[in-house]
Structures are given as C-alpha cells and as structure tokens.
Design a protein around this motif. Structure first.
Motif, short mmCIF file in Angstrom:
data_model
loop_
_atom_site.label_atom_id
_atom_site.label_comp_id
_atom_site.label_asym_id
_atom_site.label_seq_id
_atom_site.Cartn_x
_atom_site.Cartn_y
_atom_site.Cartn_z
N GLU A 2 6.57 -0.66 -1.53
CA GLU A 2 5.21 -0.52 -1.20
C GLU A 2 5.10 0.67 -0.32
OE1 GLU A 2 2.26 -3.52 1.62
OE2 GLU A 2 4.54 -3.74 1.65
N ARG A 46 -2.87 1.86 0.15
CA ARG A 46 -1.84 1.10 0.08
C ARG A 46 -1.47 1.05 -1.68
NH1 ARG A 46 -0.78 -4.43 -1.50
NH2 ARG A 46 0.92 -5.12 -0.78
N LEU A 71 1.44 -0.16 -4.75
CA LEU A 71 2.90 -0.93 -5.08
C LEU A 71 3.44 -0.13 -6.40
CD1 LEU A 71 1.95 -4.41 -4.43
CD2 LEU A 71 3.31 -3.12 -3.00
#
Length: 304
Positions: A278, A286, A288
């Motif tokens: 992450e 953000r 992942l």
C-alpha cells in the motif's frame, strides 16, 4: 605528481575522504558546480549535524580554503571529484553508527560546523572567490506524514533546479535509514517514473542458502518522492506471514528484500505466497499493488 585517494573507510577514521597531493587547478569554476545536496539539522540524541555537498561539474574541484558559513572545510588540498558526494560533519563515526553505508560513501571531518537550529536556519557554502550556494530551510519542509523528524535529513530532489525552489528539498526516505550522508540521495527527480510500479526480480525463491534466489526481491519505482509504504506477505489462504514494512517513507525507488522468514523467525514452508503493498501520500493519493510468488526448496525440516 603523486595522488592518494581514500574513498572509503577501511577502518573508522576522522577523515574518510581526503587527498594528499599537489593538484594544479586550471578549471574555470561556475557558481553552480558545487551545490548543497543534503542537510541534517535535527539529529537524534548522540548524533551530529551534517551538510552534504555535490560536485555536478565534469571536473574535480579543490575544496582547500572553502567554508561552510565561517568555518573552513579544509586547510589542505581536498579534491571533490566530478559527480562525487561529500558529507561534512564534526564526527564521521556518529554518522557511520547511525546510518546505512552507501556505495562510494565519503565523509570529511571538520573542526566545527555552524549552528543549524532545529526550527529554521540557513546553510551557506563559500569558495575563496565567494558564495557558491545557500539553502534556507525550516522544519515544515519535512513530509507532513512523518510523525517524528528527529534524525531525518532533507535531501535535494534535483541538482538542476535552484536550491531554494519550492519542494526541491524533501525528507529522506525512512526506509533508507533517514539520511544518506556522503552518497546518492534516496529521493531523486531523474529516476522518477511516469507511473508507480512494483515488480519481482524473480517469482520463485528458494531459501536453502545455496547462493541462488535465497531472498525475495521486491523492486519499486515511484512517480512522486513523497509516498509512504507498507508491505506485507500472506500465504495463499490469506494467512499473514510477515508485515515487512509499516508506514515507511520510501523515496524515489528501491528494493525490499525478504529472507522468507515469518515474524516468528521461522522460514516459511514451500508454497504460493502473495505480497501486498500500500502506498499513499499527504495529497490523498492511495494505491494498492499485489503479486504472487512461489517459495520452493525451503529446508525440509520446517513444519507446515
């Protein structure tokens, strides 16, 4: 002409990079040839301040009679080679104890350093001809997601942009140790990518200590230098194996190495595993990333 280069410390010494020689300096030096590249002004307890300079010219430069503020860097010939980094401090041993060693690391001991206040201050570099560079810093230049900036340096992002241009100095990567005294910075604009990327050196790993693929290597390349990163390893069934990194600033690029051991110190058994990363920053970005790999050839004595 006899030239002696001491480019790395075979044993801890007060001067790690010094040159004892006679060197006819015939180069015409531009004001931007030697620049301020990194500064630590808020060291941990028992630590010391340092200033790193960088020779961005194509020729060596003699630092004899140069000064940081009003304090001389060297009264003797001290060559800064083209493309070389040099950390200036009063105690090189303290830097070696606290921070990771780097390739071609070079540190020079000065008798005194100017005072660099923790909240704000100025770093000035002078040649015998006049001022070469100056940096005006303040604590707010650190990345906002860092909870504790003690022992974290400010690193220069681009040697080509003006020293005091906005965001040209940012916090060093905590994953790199918090500072890179005397070697290449952990954040650099020239290695930023158009998009973020994670990739494995190999999708198989065999922790049998035979010297071949004994470690998992997760490589990363970022589009911005201010990402925080967390990395975890899971078994195929979702069972957590190891939380490798927790909320570390990552720099521009790097490599994460895992020895295939769980948090209990035991080597993980053969099987399929997942790495999950992450990344996020203070702007609200953000992302992942995840990928699969195989552990094969783990010691047979390890119980599943």
């Amino acid at each position: 002409m006899k030239i002696l280069y001491i480019l790395s410390h075979l044993s801890i010494s007060t001067v790690v990079c010094c040159i004892a020689c006679f060197w006819p300096m015939s180069f015409l030096m531009a004001q931007t040839d030697v620049i301020i590249n990194e500064v630590l002004f808020n060291p941990v307890k028992g630590g010391v301040d340092f200033v790193e300079i960088y020779n961005r010219s194509g020729h060596p430069i003699n630092l004899q009679h140069w000064k940081l503020g009003k304090y001389p860097i060297s009264s003797e010939v001290l060559l800064l080679e083209a493309g070389q980094y040099l950390a200036l401090t009063t105690d090189p041993n303290a830097l070696y104890r606290q921070y990771k060693k780097g390739e071609n690391q070079c540190i020079h001991a000065m008798d005194r350093l100017p005072a660099y206040p923790n909240e704000q201050g100025a770093v000035t570099l002078f040649s015998p001809e006049g001022r070469m560079d100056s940096l005006y810093y303040y604590a707010g230049m650190h990345m906002p997601l860092l909870k504790n900036t003690k022992g974290i340096s400010l690193e220069r992002l681009s040697p080509d942009e003006p020293t005091n241009s906005p965001d040209n100095f940012l916090s060093a990567s905590t994953w790199s140790g918090g500072a890179t005294p005397g070697y290449k910075n952990s954040i650099q604009k020239d290695i930023l990518r158009k998009k973020n990327n994670f990739f494995l050196t190999s999708k198989t790993v065999s922790p049998n200590q035979d010297g071949f693929e004994d470690f998992l290597e997760i490589n990363y390349e970022f589009s911005q230098p201010d990402y925080q990163m967390s990395v975890s390893i899971f078994a195929e069934n979702g069972r957590p194996v190891n939380r490798l990194i927790r909320h570390q600033s990552a720099g521009s690029s790097g490599k994460i190495i895992w020895d295939c051991r769980g948090e209990n110190g035991v080597v993980a058994p053969n099987g399929i595993y997942i790495f999950l990363t992450e990344i996020y920053n203070g702007k609200g970005d953000r992302e992942l990333y995840k990928g699969a790999f195989v552990i094969a050839g783990a010691p047979l004595s390890i119980d599943k």
